[in-house]
Design an enzyme around this catalytic site. Structure first.
Site, PDB file in Angstrom:
ATOM      1  CD  GLU A 118      -4.034   4.340  10.091  1.00 44.25           C
ATOM      2  OE1 GLU A 118      -3.177   3.945  10.912  1.00 44.25           O
ATOM      3  OE2 GLU A 118      -3.849   4.345   8.862  1.00 44.25           O
TER       4      GLU A 118
ATOM      5  CG  ASP B 131      -6.356   4.195   6.838  1.00 47.19           C
ATOM      6  OD1 ASP B 131      -6.401   3.847   8.028  1.00 47.19           O
ATOM      7  OD2 ASP B 131      -5.293   4.430   6.236  1.00 47.19           O
TER       8      ASP B 131
ATOM      9  CG  ASP C   8      -0.326   0.073   2.526  1.00 48.89           C
ATOM     10  OD1 ASP C   8      -0.128   1.192   3.032  1.00 48.89           O
ATOM     11  OD2 ASP C   8      -0.012  -0.993   3.096  1.00 48.89           O
TER      12      ASP C   8
END
Length: 213
Positions: free
Chosen positions: A114, A112, A24
């Site tokens: 986080e 995502d 990634d």
């Protein structure tokens, strides 16, 4: 019994042979970069498409095109939400419509989940996450979730509504295996593991990922 053992052995070997390694990436990457990564044995790429500042990544279209031109067969994108922007239903469509406008050839959009940029109110975080999902579903995106237990639980608490989507989890133990995985957030089986960070052999930074086929 012998046939059964041979079958199990075949399945184990076949599964190992058909595992996939990938990267990634959160920066612009060229055809040469991706060719280098292919030569390193990586077979898929997940490219940042939306930034935590609340904007589409201006490099995403070119990076996807370069990955395809280099011969990367599996290319996805990920969306880093902007909680403070306050428009969860709009962030996914902004990315998907931008990519569609350039006929970008990609598979999934991974959310995502986080960082410390989320609210301290888990109920508000859950509502925001559900807004992100609703927005992506409205434009027909194939959705996955990137997170880890140490990130998900402080942000979302005991919420399990994300578990209907594939999980890409992070544990930088350097091991290409799901043996370390413990259930959380309603997920009992992951789809992809991010098993290390800090790759830079090809002139671009990347994280290491793996999944069995």
């Amino acid at each position: 019994m012998r046939l059964f053992l041979l079958l199990i052995t075949f399945i184990a070997l076949f599964g190992a042979i058909n595992a996939f390694s990938g990267v990634d990436i959160s920066q612009g990457s060229s055809v040469g970069d991706f060719q280098c990564m292919l030569n390193q044995g990586f077979e898929f790429a997940i490219i940042r498409g939306y930034m935590e500042t609340g904007q589409v990544d201006p490099e995403v279209v070119n990076s996807i095109a370069c990955a395809r031109e280099a011969g990367v067969e599996y290319v996805d994108t990920y969306l880093f939400p902007c909680f403070n922007c306050g428009n969860p239903q709009d962030q996914g469509p902004a990315l998907v419509n931008y990519l569609s406008g350039y006929n970008a050839n990609y598979g999934m959009v991974w959310l995502d989940i986080e960082s410390s940029d989320w609210s301290g109110d888990q109920s508000a975080n859950v509502a925001f996450f559900e807004g992100l999902i609703s927005g992506l579903q409205s434009v027909g995106a194939h959705i996955g979730v990137y997170t880890s237990a140490s990130q998900w639980i402080p942000i979302m608490g005991g919420y399990t509504g994300g578990s209907e989507f594939p999980l890409w989890y992070a544990n930088w133990d350097g091991v290409q295996s799901f043996d370390d995985f413990s259930a959380f957030g309603g997920w009992s089986t992951p789809a992809i593991k991010q098993y290390n960070d800090g790759g830079s052999n090809c002139g671009v930074g990347y994280d290491f990922n793996w999944y069995p086929n």
